[in-house]
Motif scaffolding. Structure first.
Motif, PDB file in Angstrom:
ATOM      1  N   SER A 279       0.826  -1.191  -0.047  1.00  0.00           N
ATOM      2  CA  SER A 279       0.032  -0.026   0.034  1.00  0.00           C
ATOM      3  C   SER A 279       0.729   1.294  -0.062  1.00  0.00           C
ATOM      4  O   SER A 279       0.513   2.232  -0.620  1.00  0.00           O
ATOM      5  CB  SER A 279      -1.011  -0.018   1.246  1.00  0.00           C
ATOM      6  OG  SER A 279      -0.059  -0.110   2.483  1.00  0.00           O
ATOM      7  N   ARG A 280       1.865   1.477   0.798  1.00  0.00           N
ATOM      8  CA  ARG A 280       2.696   2.476   0.966  1.00  0.00           C
ATOM      9  C   ARG A 280       3.421   2.801  -0.308  1.00  0.00           C
ATOM     10  O   ARG A 280       3.482   4.041  -0.847  1.00  0.00           O
ATOM     11  CB  ARG A 280       3.705   2.343   1.980  1.00  0.00           C
ATOM     12  CG  ARG A 280       4.409   3.495   2.689  1.00  0.00           C
ATOM     13  CD  ARG A 280       5.187   3.212   3.495  1.00  0.00           C
ATOM     14  NE  ARG A 280       4.461   2.653   4.976  1.00  0.00           N
ATOM     15  CZ  ARG A 280       3.712   3.296   5.578  1.00  0.00           C
ATOM     16  NH1 ARG A 280       3.569   4.628   5.761  1.00  0.00           N
ATOM     17  NH2 ARG A 280       2.977   2.675   6.445  1.00  0.00           N
ATOM     18  N   TRP A 281       4.028   1.903  -1.147  1.00  0.00           N
ATOM     19  CA  TRP A 281       4.642   2.220  -2.216  1.00  0.00           C
ATOM     20  C   TRP A 281       3.813   2.585  -3.343  1.00  0.00           C
ATOM     21  O   TRP A 281       4.050   3.243  -4.353  1.00  0.00           O
ATOM     22  CB  TRP A 281       5.767   0.966  -2.818  1.00  0.00           C
ATOM     23  CG  TRP A 281       6.752   0.718  -1.634  1.00  0.00           C
ATOM     24  CD1 TRP A 281       6.554  -0.422  -0.498  1.00  0.00           C
ATOM     25  CD2 TRP A 281       7.670   1.666  -1.138  1.00  0.00           C
ATOM     26  NE1 TRP A 281       7.336  -0.263   0.330  1.00  0.00           N
ATOM     27  CE2 TRP A 281       8.208   0.942   0.178  1.00  0.00           C
ATOM     28  CE3 TRP A 281       8.072   2.758  -1.412  1.00  0.00           C
ATOM     29  CZ2 TRP A 281       9.377   1.415   0.736  1.00  0.00           C
ATOM     30  CZ3 TRP A 281       9.276   3.527  -0.549  1.00  0.00           C
ATOM     31  CH2 TRP A 281       9.698   2.684   0.496  1.00  0.00           C
ATOM     32  N   THR A 282       2.620   1.852  -3.513  1.00  0.00           N
ATOM     33  CA  THR A 282       1.459   2.113  -4.297  1.00  0.00           C
ATOM     34  C   THR A 282       1.141   3.812  -4.376  1.00  0.00           C
ATOM     35  O   THR A 282       0.910   4.165  -5.258  1.00  0.00           O
ATOM     36  CB  THR A 282       0.413   1.266  -4.189  1.00  0.00           C
ATOM     37  OG1 THR A 282       0.670  -0.164  -4.316  1.00  0.00           O
ATOM     38  CG2 THR A 282      -0.778   1.589  -5.405  1.00  0.00           C
ATOM     39  N   LEU A 283       0.722   4.106  -2.862  1.00  0.00           N
ATOM     40  CA  LEU A 283       0.442   5.596  -2.900  1.00  0.00           C
ATOM     41  C   LEU A 283       1.558   6.573  -3.184  1.00  0.00           C
ATOM     42  O   LEU A 283       1.188   7.522  -3.317  1.00  0.00           O
ATOM     43  CB  LEU A 283      -0.040   5.664  -1.264  1.00  0.00           C
ATOM     44  CG  LEU A 283      -1.287   5.033  -1.060  1.00  0.00           C
ATOM     45  CD1 LEU A 283      -1.774   5.083   0.660  1.00  0.00           C
ATOM     46  CD2 LEU A 283      -2.363   5.703  -1.745  1.00  0.00           C
ATOM     47  N   LEU A 284       2.731   6.164  -2.947  1.00  0.00           N
ATOM     48  CA  LEU A 284       3.730   7.105  -3.150  1.00  0.00           C
ATOM     49  C   LEU A 284       3.712   7.237  -5.005  1.00  0.00           C
ATOM     50  O   LEU A 284       3.718   8.417  -5.217  1.00  0.00           O
ATOM     51  CB  LEU A 284       5.127   6.391  -2.968  1.00  0.00           C
ATOM     52  CG  LEU A 284       6.402   7.137  -3.397  1.00  0.00           C
ATOM     53  CD1 LEU A 284       6.457   8.516  -2.455  1.00  0.00           C
ATOM     54  CD2 LEU A 284       7.909   6.486  -3.128  1.00  0.00           C
ATOM     55  N   GLN A 321      -8.010   6.860  -2.214  1.00  0.00           N
ATOM     56  CA  GLN A 321      -9.633   6.767  -1.470  1.00  0.00           C
ATOM     57  C   GLN A 321      -9.651   5.091  -1.463  1.00  0.00           C
ATOM     58  O   GLN A 321     -10.562   4.822  -0.657  1.00  0.00           O
ATOM     59  CB  GLN A 321     -10.607   7.036  -2.632  1.00  0.00           C
ATOM     60  CG  GLN A 321     -10.807   8.694  -2.489  1.00  0.00           C
ATOM     61  CD  GLN A 321     -11.723   9.398  -3.159  1.00  0.00           C
ATOM     62  OE1 GLN A 321     -12.783   8.789  -3.198  1.00  0.00           O
ATOM     63  NE2 GLN A 321     -11.486  10.211  -4.109  1.00  0.00           N
ATOM     64  N   SER A 322      -8.940   4.149  -2.429  1.00  0.00           N
ATOM     65  CA  SER A 322      -9.149   2.849  -2.094  1.00  0.00           C
ATOM     66  C   SER A 322      -8.074   2.356  -1.334  1.00  0.00           C
ATOM     67  O   SER A 322      -8.098   1.508  -0.308  1.00  0.00           O
ATOM     68  CB  SER A 322      -9.211   2.193  -3.315  1.00  0.00           C
ATOM     69  OG  SER A 322      -8.021   2.529  -4.168  1.00  0.00           O
ATOM     70  N   ILE A 323      -6.633   2.913  -1.510  1.00  0.00           N
ATOM     71  CA  ILE A 323      -5.536   2.150  -0.720  1.00  0.00           C
ATOM     72  C   ILE A 323      -5.382   3.139   0.536  1.00  0.00           C
ATOM     73  O   ILE A 323      -4.540   2.597   1.276  1.00  0.00           O
ATOM     74  CB  ILE A 323      -4.257   2.336  -1.860  1.00  0.00           C
ATOM     75  CG1 ILE A 323      -4.659   1.645  -3.106  1.00  0.00           C
ATOM     76  CG2 ILE A 323      -3.299   1.442  -1.153  1.00  0.00           C
ATOM     77  CD1 ILE A 323      -5.093   0.301  -3.194  1.00  0.00           C
ATOM     78  N   ASP A 330      -2.621  -1.086   7.935  1.00  0.00           N
ATOM     79  CA  ASP A 330      -1.503  -1.627   7.788  1.00  0.00           C
ATOM     80  C   ASP A 330      -0.614  -1.049   9.002  1.00  0.00           C
ATOM     81  O   ASP A 330       0.024  -1.546   9.769  1.00  0.00           O
ATOM     82  CB  ASP A 330      -0.410  -1.535   6.626  1.00  0.00           C
ATOM     83  CG  ASP A 330      -1.108  -2.432   5.582  1.00  0.00           C
ATOM     84  OD1 ASP A 330      -1.762  -3.530   5.657  1.00  0.00           O
ATOM     85  OD2 ASP A 330      -0.697  -2.181   4.324  1.00  0.00           O
ATOM     86  N   SER A 331      -0.685   0.359   8.907  1.00  0.00           N
ATOM     87  CA  SER A 331       0.140   1.099  10.056  1.00  0.00           C
ATOM     88  C   SER A 331      -0.353   0.779  11.539  1.00  0.00           C
ATOM     89  O   SER A 331       0.215   0.769  12.501  1.00  0.00           O
ATOM     90  CB  SER A 331       0.053   2.698   9.815  1.00  0.00           C
ATOM     91  OG  SER A 331       0.485   3.003   8.497  1.00  0.00           O
ATOM     92  N   ARG A 395       9.644  -3.848   4.245  1.00  0.00           N
ATOM     93  CA  ARG A 395       8.427  -3.619   3.306  1.00  0.00           C
ATOM     94  C   ARG A 395       8.745  -3.580   1.877  1.00  0.00           C
ATOM     95  O   ARG A 395       9.980  -3.522   1.611  1.00  0.00           O
ATOM     96  CB  ARG A 395       7.574  -2.412   3.652  1.00  0.00           C
ATOM     97  CG  ARG A 395       7.656  -2.049   5.279  1.00  0.00           C
ATOM     98  CD  ARG A 395       6.517  -2.478   6.134  1.00  0.00           C
ATOM     99  NE  ARG A 395       5.089  -1.954   5.580  1.00  0.00           N
ATOM    100  CZ  ARG A 395       4.131  -2.803   6.382  1.00  0.00           C
ATOM    101  NH1 ARG A 395       4.441  -3.613   7.165  1.00  0.00           N
ATOM    102  NH2 ARG A 395       2.781  -2.374   5.853  1.00  0.00           N
ATOM    103  N   PRO A 396       8.199  -4.054   0.962  1.00  0.00           N
ATOM    104  CA  PRO A 396       6.653  -3.910   0.833  1.00  0.00           C
ATOM    105  C   PRO A 396       6.211  -5.487   0.936  1.00  0.00           C
ATOM    106  O   PRO A 396       5.174  -5.668   0.634  1.00  0.00           O
ATOM    107  CB  PRO A 396       6.380  -3.454  -0.407  1.00  0.00           C
ATOM    108  CG  PRO A 396       7.470  -3.568  -1.420  1.00  0.00           C
ATOM    109  CD  PRO A 396       8.448  -3.625  -0.487  1.00  0.00           C
TER     110      PRO A 396
END
Length: 402
Positions: A279-284, A321-323, A330-331, A395-396
Motif C-alpha cells: 500500500s505504501r509504495w503504491t500510494l507513493l 481513496q481505495s488504498i 497496515d500502520s 516492506r513491501p
C-alpha cells in the motif's frame, strides 16, 4: 478477456448484502451532496450557517467513527446497528426539511452524519467475510460506491425535475429521506456468518496497535490527510477556476465525467499493484501522479490540458481513496476494518484543510493548484519516511500479508 473475468469475479467475493448496502449508501451520498447545500440556501440560511452545518457534520462523522465505530466492530456489526444509523440520519433530514429556527440545523447536521458510520462498517463486514486481500476488497467496494454516487447525482436530477412538476412534495430532500429509510431496510438483508475468530479481530488488532510506533501511525495519517486535502481542493476550486477561464458549464461537467470513467478503469490495476508492491509504495506512485495532475492545471494549456489533468487526477483520487484505508490498517495493525474507520475520520479533517488553505491565495488563480502540489509532495515525503521511522526496510513484501 481472462483478466476481465477475474475482475468481475471479485464482485462475487463480497456478500450481496454488503454490496447492496454500499450501493444504497453511495446513492444516498451522491444525492445529499447536492441536495443539502441547495436546500439550506433555499431556506434562507446564510453562508456562515451553511458552513457551520457542514463543519458540525464533519466533526460528528470523525467522532462517531473513532468512538462508536470500534465498539460496533467489536460486537460483529449487527444488522440493527446499520439500520439505526440510517434511521437516525433520516430523522436529521426530516428536521432539515421541516423548517423552523436556524439553531435546529446544528443538531440536524449531527443526526444526518450518522450515516457516515455505515460505509466503514460495511467495509469491516466485508473484510471479515471475504477471502480476498484488503486492496481487492476495497477496490470492489470503491467501484460499487463510485457507481452508486453517480446514480445519486442522477437521482437528484430526477428529483429536481419532479419538484418542478409536482411541487415541494417531490423535493430532492424528501427523496433523500426515502433513500435513508431504504438503506435501513437493506441493512437487514441476511449475510453469511463471519469466519471463525473474526469477532475477536479488533481485540488482537488492539494488541498489535499497542506495539506500533506512534510516529509511524501519525505519518500514515498525515499522508492520507494531505492527499484528501489536495482532493477536496480540486473538487471545490477547479470548477470555480474553470468558470473564471470562461469554460462553459457543460464542458466543466464533462471534466468530472472523465474523472469517474477513468477512475473505474484504474481501480482494478491499482489493487493488483498494491497487492504486489504494498500500500505504501503504491500510494507513493499515486502521489507522483497527483503532482503531475495539479502541475498540469497550474501550468495552463487550455481545456485539452484540463481534460488530460483530470485523467491523471482520476488515478490519484482512485488510489488514495481505495488504498488509503489499507495503508492506515497496515500502520495501525488493525486490518481493513480498523483502517476504514481511521480513514473516514482523517479525511474529514483533510477535506477542511483543502477548502481552507486556498484562502491565503486571492481569487481562483492557478496559484491555488500549486498548494495542491505541495500537499502531494508532503504526502510523498511522509510515505518515504516510513522505513526510517520503523528502523527497518522490511516492506513491501509483508505489506499485504493476509
Amino acid at each position: 478477456m481472462h483478466d476481465d473475468d477475474r475482475w468481475f469475479g471479485r464482485f462475487r467475493e463480497v456478500p450481496v448484502a454488503v454490496s447492496a448496502g454500499v450501493l444504497v449508501n453511495a446513492v444516498f451520498t451522491g444525492l445529499v451532496t447536492v441536495t443539502l447545500p441547495l436546500e439550506l440556501a433555499g431556506q434562507g440560511a446564510s453562508k456562515g450557517q451553511i458552513a457551520a452545518f457542514f463543519i458540525i457534520g464533519a466533526l460528528t462523522a470523525a467522532t462517531l467513527v473513532l468512538t462508536v465505530g470500534p465498539v460496533v466492530r467489536r460486537i460483529g456489526v449487527p444488522r440493527w446497528s446499520l439500520t439505526l444509523c440510517a434511521v437516525v440520519s433520516a430523522g436529521g433530514l426530516v428536521v432539515v426539511a421541516a423548517g423552523g429556527p436556524a439553531w435546529r440545523l446544528h443538531p440536524a447536521a449531527a443526526l444526518v452524519m450518522t450515516m457516515s458510520l455505515t460505509y466503514p462498517l460495511y467495509v469491516a463486514v466485508a473484510s471479515n467475510l471475504a477471502g480476498a486481500s484488503a486492496a481487492r476488497i476495497v477496490a470492489v467496494l470503491r467501484t460499487i460506491f463510485v457507481a452508486g454516487y453517480l446514480g445519486g447525482l442522477g437521482v437528484f436530477s430526477l428529483a429536481a425535475a419532479a419538484e418542478q412538476a409536482f411541487g415541494p412534495v417531490a423535493a430532492p430532500i424528501r427523496w433523500a429521506i426515502g433513500l435513508a429509510l431504504g438503506a435501513a431496510l437493506v441493512a437487514q438483508l441476511p449475510r453469511p456468518a463471519a469466519a471463525g475468530g473474526a469477532a475477536a479481530a479488533d481485540g488482537s488488532a488492539a494488541a498489535g496497535a499497542a506495539r506500533t510506533t506512534k510516529l509511524v501511525v501519525l505519518a500514515a495519517a498525515l499522508a492520507v490527510l494531505l492527499m484528501r486535502a489536495a482532493d477536496s481542493l480540486r473538487q471545490v476550486y477547479l470548477p470555480l477556476y474553470a468558470l473564471g477561464e470562461d469554460i462553459p458549464q457543460p464542458l466543466i461537467s464533462t471534466l468530472f465525467a472523465v474523472t469517474v470513467a477513468v477512475e473505474v478503469l484504474v481501480l482494478a490495476p491499482l489493487s493488483s499493484i498494491s497487492d504486489r508492491f504494498g500500500s505504501r509504495w503504491t500510494l507513493l506512485g499515486v502521489c507522483v501522479t497527483g503532482v503531475l495532475s495539479f502541475a498540469t492545471v497550474a501550468l495552463g494549456g487550455g481545456y485539452p490540458m484540463l481534460v488530460f489533468s483530470q485523467a491523471l487526477y482520476a488515478v490519484f483520487a482512485a488510489g488514495f481513496q481505495s488504498i488509503g484505508m489499507v495503508l492506515l490498517g497496515d500502520s495501525l495493525r488493525s486490518g481493513l476494518s480498523g483502517g476504514a474507520g481511521a480513514y473516514t475520520a482523517v479525511i474529514q479533517v483533510g477535506a477542511t484543510v483543502g477548502i481552507v488553505a486556498p484562502l491565503v491565495v486571492p481569487g481562483y488563480s492557478v496559484a491555488v493548484f500549486w498548494i495542491a502540489v505541495l500537499f502531494c509532495l508532503g504526502a510523498a515525503a511522509l510515505l518515504l519516511a516510513d522505513p526510517l521511522l520503523r528502523g527497518r526496510r522490511r516492506r513491501p513484501a509483508h505489506d499485504h500479508a493476509h
